[in-house]
Write an enzyme that holds these catalytic residues in place. Structure first.
Site, PDB file in Angstrom:
ATOM      1  N   ASN A 266       7.862  -8.512  -4.409  1.00  0.00           N
ATOM      2  CA  ASN A 266       7.216  -8.025  -5.632  1.00  0.00           C
ATOM      3  C   ASN A 266       8.322  -7.836  -6.669  1.00  0.00           C
ATOM      4  O   ASN A 266       9.504  -8.062  -6.382  1.00  0.00           O
ATOM      5  CB  ASN A 266       6.361  -6.765  -5.394  1.00  0.00           C
ATOM      6  CG  ASN A 266       7.191  -5.557  -5.010  1.00  0.00           C
ATOM      7  OD1 ASN A 266       8.398  -5.507  -5.254  1.00  0.00           O
ATOM      8  ND2 ASN A 266       6.561  -4.580  -4.396  1.00  0.00           N
TER       9      ASN A 266
ATOM     10  N   GLY B  30       1.954  -7.030  -9.732  1.00  0.00           N
ATOM     11  CA  GLY B  30       0.888  -6.044  -9.937  1.00  0.00           C
ATOM     12  C   GLY B  30      -0.128  -6.527 -10.950  1.00  0.00           C
ATOM     13  O   GLY B  30      -0.588  -7.682 -10.882  1.00  0.00           O
TER      14      GLY B  30
ATOM     15  N   ASN C 186      -2.136  -5.932   7.974  1.00  0.00           N
ATOM     16  CA  ASN C 186      -2.873  -6.192   6.728  1.00  0.00           C
ATOM     17  C   ASN C 186      -2.842  -7.681   6.370  1.00  0.00           C
ATOM     18  O   ASN C 186      -3.861  -8.272   5.998  1.00  0.00           O
ATOM     19  CB  ASN C 186      -2.244  -5.420   5.559  1.00  0.00           C
ATOM     20  CG  ASN C 186      -2.390  -3.914   5.710  1.00  0.00           C
ATOM     21  OD1 ASN C 186      -3.219  -3.443   6.471  1.00  0.00           O
ATOM     22  ND2 ASN C 186      -1.572  -3.165   4.983  1.00  0.00           N
TER      23      ASN C 186
ATOM     24  N   GLY D  28      -0.428  -6.376  -2.145  1.00  0.00           N
ATOM     25  CA  GLY D  28       0.611  -7.377  -1.873  1.00  0.00           C
ATOM     26  C   GLY D  28       0.361  -8.071  -0.538  1.00  0.00           C
ATOM     27  O   GLY D  28       0.599  -9.278  -0.392  1.00  0.00           O
ATOM     28  N   ASP D  29      -0.148  -7.323   0.418  1.00  0.00           N
ATOM     29  CA  ASP D  29      -0.432  -7.915   1.735  1.00  0.00           C
ATOM     30  C   ASP D  29      -1.584  -8.910   1.634  1.00  0.00           C
ATOM     31  O   ASP D  29      -1.567  -9.965   2.265  1.00  0.00           O
ATOM     32  CB  ASP D  29      -0.783  -6.811   2.747  1.00  0.00           C
ATOM     33  CG  ASP D  29       0.390  -5.868   2.957  1.00  0.00           C
ATOM     34  OD1 ASP D  29       1.543  -6.317   2.810  1.00  0.00           O
ATOM     35  OD2 ASP D  29       0.160  -4.689   3.259  1.00  0.00           O
TER      36      ASP D  29
ATOM     37  N   GLY E  67      -8.281   1.920   0.735  1.00  0.00           N
ATOM     38  CA  GLY E  67      -7.633   1.496   1.988  1.00  0.00           C
ATOM     39  C   GLY E  67      -7.050   0.110   1.849  1.00  0.00           C
ATOM     40  O   GLY E  67      -7.450  -0.662   0.972  1.00  0.00           O
TER      41      GLY E  67
HETATM   42  O1  RIB Z   1       1.617  -2.655   2.234  1.00  0.00           O
HETATM   43  C1  RIB Z   1       0.831  -1.541   2.549  1.00  0.00           C
HETATM   44  C2  RIB Z   1       1.216  -1.033   3.896  1.00  0.00           C
HETATM   45  O2  RIB Z   1       2.543  -0.547   3.836  1.00  0.00           O
HETATM   46  C3  RIB Z   1       0.394   0.137   4.395  1.00  0.00           C
HETATM   47  O3  RIB Z   1      -0.751  -0.286   5.097  1.00  0.00           O
HETATM   48  C4  RIB Z   1       1.382   0.920   5.227  1.00  0.00           C
HETATM   49  O4  RIB Z   1       1.112   0.889   6.586  1.00  0.00           O
HETATM   50  C5  RIB Z   1       2.749   0.317   4.918  1.00  0.00           C
HETATM   51  O5  RIB Z   1       3.191  -0.468   5.934  1.00  0.00           O
END
Ligand code: RIB
Length: 301
Positions: A183, A221, A43, A250-251, A286
């Site tokens: 976080n 958040g 991600n 967060g990613d 997603g």
């Molecule tokens: O940060 C979200 C991710 O956490 C999801 O995509 C899942 O795979 C977990 O690793």
């Protein structure tokens, strides 16, 4: 050309949407099931690459159907996945995401991610050496994370650790980190492990920053993100949007933040870009679907 290397996990996310989370001992039915590519490493790499910066992803998948799907999906992004390891007879990481209207809970089976070891770092040492920024998380073995951060520091590469999912960070590891991006929940766990938490975020962030030579950015958040610079805490708020799915927000923050740091933006501007990107990301279902391109993000800057 600026370069980012992301070392981390790749998962197949199995989303089950439910009205509410089950209670202990209870069985409930989910109304929808979706398989989507995720994993914190994958991600974050996608979020960074959508900013148009050269991004390499290092990590491990299995030689199974999910591994193939992940490769196929990621090859459609402008992302270098040529150095991914494919582990024989090992299953690809799977994350079961229980998603309710406003929240989620995730259980990860790491599978091949656990095979991301020191050798994986060694095999790709040139990629790390040539990068401007190394971004990593804790969904792969912590020894691997530590080794990669140490090597990156030796080469003068800027390092970012997103300590998610939370594991205790060995004190020796902090010397290899330039930016730490927990976080608020992860930061609280960090504080309880290290110092007596005051229960007040600003006091805790200032206290932690005084003791550690690491730039601290806490993602919060819907309250935006706070960072400490020159002994002061600053908060960058986020706008309110119609939230569809917070998975991967967060990613998105971390990937865009890494881009901005590689581009030598000021810390405040880097956090601001990352907050806007993370806010936009929650408007689609997603982890990766809602991640903006640089062009989309610039409309909001
Ligand atoms: O940060 C979200 C991710 O956490 C999801 O995509 C899942 O795979 C977990 O690793």
């Amino acid at each position: 050309m600026k370069k980012i290397v992301v070392l981390g996990s790749l998962n197949m996310d199995m989303f089950m949407t439910t009205e509410r989370l089950p209670m202990i001992g209870e069985t409930i039915c989910s109304d929808q099931l979706h398989y989507m590519v995720g994993g914190k490493g994958s991600n974050q790499a996608v979020a960074a690459s959508r900013m148009g910066i050269y991004t390499s992803l290092l990590g491990c998948i299995g030689n199974d159907a999910f591994g193939e799907k992940i490769q196929k999906h990621l090859s459609k992004e402008s992302l270098d996945i040529s150095s991914l390891n494919i582990e024989k007879d090992i299953s690809t990481g799977i994350a079961t995401v229980f998603k309710t209207k406003n929240n989620n809970a995730i259980v990860v089976n790491p599978g091949a991610n656990n095979y991301c070891d020191l050798q994986t770092v060694e095999q790709n040492i040139q990629i790390i050496k040539q990068a401007d920024v190394l971004l990593t998380q804790l969904e792969i073995p912590i020894e691997t994370v530590e080794y990669a951060l140490q090597k990156a520091k030796e080469f003068g590469v800027t390092t970012i650790l997103n300590p998610a999912p939370y594991k205790e960070i060995p004190t020796g590891l902090l010397q290899y980190i330039d930016y730490l991006t927990p976080n608020d929940t992860e930061f609280e766990s960090m504080m309880n492990g290290e110092l007596e938490s005051s229960g007040d975020l600003e006091t805790d962030m200032l206290e932690w920053s005084m003791r550690n030579n690491v730039k601290l950015i806490v993602t919060r958040g819907s309250q935006g993100s706070s960072f400490v610079e020159n002994g002061q805490m600053t908060t960058v708020p986020c706008s309110s949007v119609d939230v569809v799915d917070t998975t991967g927000a967060g990613d998105t923050f971390n990937g865009i933040f890494a881009y901005a740091i590689a581009e030598k933006k000021e810390l405040r501007d880097a956090v601001r870009m990352a907050v806007i990107g993370a806010t936009l990301s929650v408007t689609a279902f997603g982890a990766q679907r809602g991640m903006p391109s640089l062009k989309e993000l610039e409309k909001y800057l």
